[in-house]
Design a protein around this motif. Structure first.
Motif, mmCIF file in Angstrom:
data_model
loop_
_atom_site.group_PDB
_atom_site.id
_atom_site.type_symbol
_atom_site.label_atom_id
_atom_site.label_comp_id
_atom_site.label_asym_id
_atom_site.label_seq_id
_atom_site.Cartn_x
_atom_site.Cartn_y
_atom_site.Cartn_z
ATOM 1 N N PHE A 17 -59.226 34.850 -4.739
ATOM 2 C CA PHE A 17 -58.710 33.526 -5.056
ATOM 3 C C PHE A 17 -58.350 33.433 -6.538
ATOM 4 O O PHE A 17 -57.225 33.094 -6.905
ATOM 5 N N LEU A 18 -59.323 33.794 -7.385
ATOM 6 C CA LEU A 18 -59.097 33.652 -8.825
ATOM 7 C C LEU A 18 -58.034 34.634 -9.318
ATOM 8 O O LEU A 18 -57.208 34.301 -10.162
ATOM 9 N N PHE A 19 -58.060 35.826 -8.762
ATOM 10 C CA PHE A 19 -57.110 36.843 -9.190
ATOM 11 C C PHE A 19 -55.680 36.443 -8.824
ATOM 12 O O PHE A 19 -54.781 36.452 -9.664
ATOM 13 N N THR A 20 -55.501 36.047 -7.561
ATOM 14 C CA THR A 20 -54.164 35.668 -7.098
ATOM 15 C C THR A 20 -53.667 34.423 -7.829
ATOM 16 O O THR A 20 -52.515 34.354 -8.268
ATOM 17 N N LEU A 21 -54.539 33.447 -7.951
ATOM 18 C CA LEU A 21 -54.144 32.217 -8.642
ATOM 19 C C LEU A 21 -53.735 32.530 -10.076
ATOM 20 O O LEU A 21 -52.678 32.101 -10.550
ATOM 21 N N GLY A 22 -54.574 33.312 -10.772
ATOM 22 C CA GLY A 22 -54.300 33.666 -12.161
ATOM 23 C C GLY A 22 -52.972 34.389 -12.308
ATOM 24 O O GLY A 22 -52.189 34.103 -13.205
ATOM 25 N N LYS A 23 -52.720 35.315 -11.395
ATOM 26 C CA LYS A 23 -51.497 36.110 -11.455
ATOM 27 C C LYS A 23 -50.273 35.221 -11.269
ATOM 28 O O LYS A 23 -49.306 35.295 -12.019
ATOM 29 N N LYS A 24 -50.346 34.320 -10.274
ATOM 30 C CA LYS A 24 -49.196 33.455 -9.995
ATOM 31 C C LYS A 24 -48.940 32.489 -11.140
ATOM 32 O O LYS A 24 -47.805 32.230 -11.518
#
Ligand SMILES: Nc1ncnc2c1ncn2[C@@H]1O[C@H](COP(=O)(O)OP(=O)(O)O)[C@@H](O)[C@H]1O
Ligand SMILES: [Mg+2]
Lengths: 195, 271, 267
Positions: free
Chosen positions: B168-175
């Motif tokens: 969740f945090l990784f994908t959100l951060g990347k986007k």
């Protein structure tokens, strides 16, 4: 009571600049006379505004002492470090008094001073610290020495004159030697104590 | 928000002056600590104990952005937005107009959950992706460049697996980074001492680009608020503890005295 | 403190001491019908024909505007179809709570899946940023229904089919308290109130309490005899008329709906 200001302090102050830091040495008995002799020229001759940090006595007491010699200090903002420790001590009628919980919260004092300076509209300002020996009662030597260094540098950088009151024989040697080192000017009205 | 408020924002946003590689927070003292600001598009974890000033710091971060014409978004999960705004308007730095005109968009996490059919106690992979999509949708549509989620702790509690929290945090951060949005994720911790975790789940701190810790230092029975930048990818920074005050003009910082930073006995009198 | 309601003599003559159950043969068996002021609780089994009985009870509708049918399981068209089939008056008040509830939930779910699939549009985001509270989808149907029945005037006729909906969503204690209130209202206003409750999964304590509040208790049952179903109703409580306690086996006919065929006295 006859109250005579020390005119030579005013003379000496006229030679300093806004990024100076002045150590004002006094004794116990002449502390207020020296304080008034320093503050008055700053306020009246040089038309400065400023912040008065009171660690030795409650701000109300100091304001009333000024009022008793006919000096209006309502333009000066006071940061009172002692009254919060007294129940009901912060219940005062002066809008120009601000309180910090304790004289050990040195950083808070610095930040509060900076905050007040951001909100004042006087062009030229001073910070009057009353006094190093009072802070030394509560704070450890090394920490206080470090603090004075930060304090003086912070205001020098911002072109705010710092004036630091000190009763030398009540200040630990480490603090005293550092203060001597950091300050650019010295007003010496320390009294020789005869034992 | 009046009609068209958001549309105008997009125009303002395009003309914004931040072409530098830093998001200048505008918070007194913080940009100096960060040698200029937060690297653009970073996700910064602001971890702190209760009452340490996280919400205030997050809100000021948005206000400074809004003053520079940036579009901002705040997702509140720890307190209802009505209460948040009621508390924050006590500060002189905050201007309710920024909310009314849509410069600062305040979203209730509960409402978002309800709209997405997420009024349940556990989120699965689908739910997590729905959440990421809606947050990035909002950021993308309004052109948000400053985002605060206050806090991710309550959200992460609903995600039962550590791996899923990480995703969740990784994908959100990347986007969000792709969208050029600098983000503060607020995290609630129970202790801010050196050997404590800087996040509730341990995974947030590994993924975040930056970590700012907020807490209290005890000095002879008094609590001093502090802020410390523990990590910030892409910039040199001070790692010292800084004392902070929450003033009407916003958060103010000054280095904490070396000899007064530890709350253990060694720093006390006579040691 | 009791409110004093004065009843018009003309009305008294018109409505009489008893009202019809909507089933003439049953009226005969009950010595004329159901005494005005009665609250009836019917415990039902699936397939026992009780749903039809509830509607049939509504059909006499002495005053259509003072007649209320609350259905938690059926939609309006189904109810209309049954009323039409038997030629019962259609101008009674009908509230279909199950339908309302489903519409609410369904609408929310549809919207949620649209947001999840297509994402937010600018106007959705604007609306989201202005929505400060979660809309309360947990409508308090129990309070609404109570208020609706309490608002009915003297000689009303009302049926609830069934109480299961409320027992599943509310604290049973609250539901029982509401029935108690409705019973008092029905008695005071000389109304007729029929409440259907399914026996499946009904806690014995709730059944006990409902039975003690009710002025009349009916139980609808079904059993297989050979390849046939036999449907029956048992009157196990009838305030002040123990002679009415009996079991009736009935059939559903296209002409009369519920049609009692054989009667057995309960010893
Ligand atoms: N108007 C104010 N001025 C200064 N300090 C305030 C003001 N309002 C609240 N505070 C202080 O800020 C604290 C809350 O800050 P907040 O940012 O909400 O903390 P957190 O989000 O970390 O829990 C309060 O406990 C109080 O001490
Ligand atoms: Mg908070």
């Amino acid at each position: 009571m006859m109250f005579e200001l020390d005119q030579r302090i005013a003379e000496q102050l006229s030679t300093i600049s806004l990024n100076s830091s002045v150590q004002v040495r006094c004794g116990n008995s002449n502390a207020f006379m020296v304080t008034a002799s320093t503050m008055l020229p700053l306020m009246q001759m040089f038309e400065m505004g400023g912040v008065y940090i009171s660690a030795s006595r409650g701000a109300v007491e100091i304001i009333q002492a000024f009022e008793s010699i006919g000096v209006d200090v309502s333009n000066i903002q006071f940061i009172d470090l002692v009254s919060s420790g007294i129940l009901g001590g912060t219940d005062v009628n002066y809008p120009n008094i601000h309180f910090v919980d304790s004289p050990i919260m040195l950083e808070s004092v610095l930040l509060r001073t900076l905050y007040i300076l951001r909100t004042t509209n006087t062009q030229r300002n001073f910070v009057f610290l009353d006094s190093v020996n009072a802070l030394a009662i509560y704070n450890e030597d090394r920490m206080l020495a470090e603090y004075l260094h930060t304090f003086i540098n912070t205001f020098r950088q911002r072109e705010v004159l710092s004036v630091i009151l000190n009763v030398p024989d009540q200040t630990p040697p480490l603090v005293l030697s550092n203060l001597d080192l950091y300050c650019t000017d010295l007003v010496d009205r320390g009294q020789v104590v005869i034992h | 928000m009046n009609s068209g408020g958001l549309g105008e924002l997009i125009a303002v946003q395009a003309a914004s002056t931040y072409s530098r590689d830093r998001c200048v927070t505008g918070i007194h003292g913080l940009d100096e600590i960060l040698r200029g600001g937060i690297p653009y598009g970073s996700t910064v974890l602001a971890s702190g104990t209760c009452g340490s000033g996280k919400t205030t710091l997050g809100m000021e971060f948005l206000v400074r952005g809004a003053l520079a014409g940036e579009a901002c978004a705040h997702f509140t999960a720890t307190e209802p937005s009505v209460k948040l705004l009621e508390n924050i308007r006590q500060y002189a730095f905050f201007d309710m107009n920024m909310v009314d005109t849509g410069l600062i968009n305040v979203f209730d996490m509960d409402v978002l959950y309800s709209w997405l059919g997420l009024d349940k106690s556990t989120f699965d992979l689908d739910d997590v992706h729905a959440l990421i999509k809606s947050i990035t949708d909002i950021v993308n549509t309004i052109g948000v460049t400053r985002l605060v989620i206050d806090s991710v702790t309550t959200l992460c509690y609903k995600i039962k697996s550590e791996q899923l929290i990480r995703d969740f945090l990784f994908t959100l951060g990347k986007k969000l980074a792709t969208l050029g949005c600098t983000t503060i994720l607020i995290s609630e911790i129970t202790s801010a001492t050196e050997n404590a975790h800087w996040s509730s789940f341990g995974v947030e701190e590994a993924i975040a680009d930056g970590i700012v810790v907020m807490g209290d230092v005890e000095r002879m029975g008094h609590l001093l608020r502090f802020l410390q930048v523990v990590k910030m990818r892409g910039t040199a920074h001070s790692r010292a503890k800084h004392a902070i005050e929450l003033t009407p003009l916003g958060v103010m910082l000054t280095p904490m005295l070396k000899w007064g930073a530890q709350s253990d006995k060694a720093s006390r009198w006579g040691a | 403190m009791r409110k004093n309601i004065t009843f018009d003599q003309e009305d008294e003559d018109f409505f009489g001491q008893v009202g019809s159950f909507g089933v003439p043969k049953f009226d005969n068996e009950m010595h004329g019908g159901v005494p005005r002021g009665f609250t009836m609780v019917a415990f039902t089994e699936t397939g026992s024909g009780a749903e039809l009985f509830a509607k049939q009870f509504i059909s006499p509708a002495e005053e259509s505007e003072n007649t209320l049918y609350i259905s938690t399981n059926e939609a309006q068209p189904e109810i209309v179809r049954v009323f039409n089939k038997y030629g019962w008056p259609l101008d009674v008040n009908v509230r279909t709570i199950g339908e309302e509830y489903n519409a609410n939930v369904l609408e929310k779910e549809l919207l949620a899946s649209r947001y999840r699939l297509e994402g937010f549009r600018l106007e959705d985001i604007q609306r989201l940023a202005q929505t400060r509270f979660v809309e309360d989808s947990t409508q308090d149907y129990l309070t609404e229904v109570t208020n609706e029945i309490m608002a009915l005037g003297p000689y009303f006729r009302a049926g609830i089919d069934s109480l299961d909906f409320f027992l599943q969503r509310d604290d049973p204690g609250r539901v029982v308290a509401m029935i108690r209130m409705l019973q008092a209202h029905t008695q005071m206003y000389r109304g007729l109130l029929l409440i259907m409750v399914s026996v499946n999964g009904l806690p014995a304590s709730v059944r006990q309490e409902l039975s003690s509040i009710a002025d009349m208790v009916l139980t609808f049952g079904v059993r297989t005899i050979g390849s046939d179903f036999e449907t029956s109703m048992i009157v196990s409580k009838f305030r002040n008329a123990p002679e009415n306690l009996k079991m009736l086996v009935f059939r559903v006919t296209p002409e009369e709906g519920i049609t009692p065929e054989t009667v057995e006295r309960i010893a």
